[in-house]
Design an enzyme around this catalytic site. Structure first.
Site, short mmCIF file in Angstrom:
data_model
loop_
_atom_site.label_atom_id
_atom_site.label_comp_id
_atom_site.label_asym_id
_atom_site.label_seq_id
_atom_site.Cartn_x
_atom_site.Cartn_y
_atom_site.Cartn_z
N THR A 24 13.58 4.83 10.21
CA THR A 24 14.53 3.75 10.44
C THR A 24 14.00 2.45 9.83
OG1 THR A 24 15.24 4.77 12.50
CG2 THR A 24 15.75 2.44 12.21
N CYS B 105 -8.11 -6.13 2.22
CA CYS B 105 -7.98 -4.74 2.63
C CYS B 105 -9.33 -4.03 2.67
CB CYS B 105 -7.02 -4.00 1.69
SG CYS B 105 -5.36 -4.70 1.68
N ASN C 158 -5.94 -9.12 -7.56
CA ASN C 158 -5.96 -9.79 -6.27
C ASN C 158 -7.25 -10.54 -6.01
OD1 ASN C 158 -6.66 -6.87 -6.26
ND2 ASN C 158 -7.45 -7.33 -4.22
N THR D 135 0.83 -1.21 0.00
CA THR D 135 0.00 0.00 0.00
C THR D 135 0.86 1.26 0.00
OG1 THR D 135 -1.89 -1.07 1.05
CG2 THR D 135 -1.70 1.31 1.34
N SER E 158 5.35 -6.93 -2.40
CA SER E 158 5.11 -7.02 -0.96
C SER E 158 5.53 -8.38 -0.45
CB SER E 158 3.63 -6.77 -0.66
OG SER E 158 3.37 -6.85 0.73
N ALA E 159 6.16 -8.40 0.72
CA ALA E 159 6.73 -9.64 1.25
C ALA E 159 5.69 -10.66 1.66
CB ALA E 159 7.64 -9.33 2.45
N HIS E 160 4.60 -10.22 2.29
CA HIS E 160 3.70 -11.20 2.90
C HIS E 160 2.82 -11.91 1.88
CE1 HIS E 160 -0.39 -9.18 3.18
NE2 HIS E 160 0.36 -8.17 2.77
#
Length: 386
Positions: free
Chosen positions: A231, A319, A145, A69, A193-195
């Site tokens: 960070t 989402c 998606n 996102t 996106s990783a997940h």
């Protein structure tokens, strides 16, 4: 639990989990110059290399974010597009693209134009027709998606490059399921996106073609070449890197094996349950995704019933789940409001087994029949004396 909601999020690969656990000791700030900071920085840059390899980019073109996102917002709101002119999207984009485009157009005096696919896919010619002179940005997802439709990104990119139009693609659902290549596709911006590929939640990445100007929308700090302040999430980024490496190294025929299971599920549903229809089945789709419209059924009610039976599915984008409005993506394909409300998504992964598919096919006919029966029953009015 039989987990068939992998387009919403995937379980962590055990190797990813192990790498993340080991990286918990990398507590140094990656921006610090002492040895602990340098160790964290080295781990982040190694992960950047892996994500770059996954999408065919240079490491310096990969910028880490908190997820898909944020990466979509950075690509769209960070673009230099200003009115007059237009922004073109498909009509089935993820909400993070739709809403970012709406905001961009409102703030900068641009016109938003969307192009709907049909059951056979998205016609690249219609996207190019919509990209009239003065078009500032086109954003088309690589794979949908909600029903898994795969779109012709390379063909669209060729036409837009010839016109000098900026092109972004949301490849969150594509990466790890089908081949993704920023050079072969010719895109300017790409989101992952990783997940969605057995990595952790809370970390994504944006590919930015080298030399492309982009404005930071999260200022404050020099991280990610001043494009995304804050960070870095070292542990999450390490997990992303390992997930990307694993995805890149999976067997070439793995997608075909998942697709066979998906087709087995669809055949079983169509054979055993009347008044059903596969969404987007006439066009190219992701190998793991099947969305089925169950006529006369509330998709949300069926979802809850299957949950009680130990099966996890979805009624669309996670989402935006929880809303009672039908999916804009399903409506864009020509389904009615009533049909769209009966759409249920089954999304598999490399961890899905044939035994699980067969178990779902055993449970599903009774679940659908019960939901349809409950809907058809009309309460009998009770007369109260007096």
């Amino acid at each position: 639990m039989i987990y068939l909601d992998n387009n919403a999020s995937t379980p962590l690969d055990p190797e990813v989990r192990e790498a993340m656990a080991a990286s918990l000791d990398l507590y140094g700030n990656p921006s610090s110059v002492h040895s602990d900071g340098r160790r964290a920085r080295r781990a982040i840059e190694e992960a950047r290399d892996e994500v770059a390899l996954l999408v065919g980019a240079r490491p310096e073109e990969i910028f880490f974010t908190s997820g898909g996102t944020e990466a979509n917002a950075l690509a769209i709101l960070g673009s230099v597009a200003r009115g007059p002119g237009r922004v073109v999207t498909s009509a089935v984009e993820h909400p993070s693209v739709r809403e970012a485009v709406a905001r961009l157009c409102e703030e900068r005096g641009l016109e938003a134009v969307s192009v709907a696919p049909d059951e056979t896919g998205l016609d690249p010619g219609r996207i190019l027709e919509a990209a009239v002179p003065g078009t500032k940005l086109v954003s088309v997802m690589a794979a949908n998606n909600e029903y898994g439709g795969v779109f012709p990104i390379a063909e669209i990119a060729r036409g837009l490059t010839a016109r000098g139009v900026l092109f972004h693609t949301d490849a969150v659902q594509a990466a790890g399921k089908i081949g993704v290549g920023v050079r072969e596709w010719g895109v300017d911006l790409l989101t992952v996106s990783a997940h969605k590929l057995h990595g952790p939640k809370g970390v994504g990445a944006l590919y930015v073609r080298r030399g492309l100007p982009l404005q930071a929308h999260t200022p404050g700090g020099g991280q990610e070449k001043k494009l995304r302040g804050g960070t870095e999430n070292t542990v999450g980024i390490v997990g992303f890197g390992v997930a990307a490496r694993i995805a890149r190294g999976r067997p070439a025929d793995e997608g075909q094996a998942i697709e066979r299971l998906r087709d087995r599920l669809e055949r079983g549903i169509l054979e055993r349950i009347p008044r059903t229809d596969v969404v987007g089945g006439a066009g190219p789709r992701l190998p793991n995704t099947s969305t089925v419209v169950f006529e006369g059924v509330s998709g949300e009610t069926l979802l809850f019933r299957l949950d009680l039976d130990g099966v996890a599915v979805s009624v669309g984008s996670a989402c935006s789940s929880g809303t009672l409005t039908p999916s804009p993506a399903i409506l864009a394909l020509g389904f009615s409001n009533e049909q769209a409300k009966g759409a249920v998504r089954f999304s598999l992964s490399r961890f899905t087994s044939a035994e699980e598919i067969d178990r779902v096919l055993d449970l599903l006919p009774r679940a659908v029949a019960d939901v349809r029966g409950a809907r058809d029953r009309v309460p009998i009015p009770i007369s109260v004396p007096g």
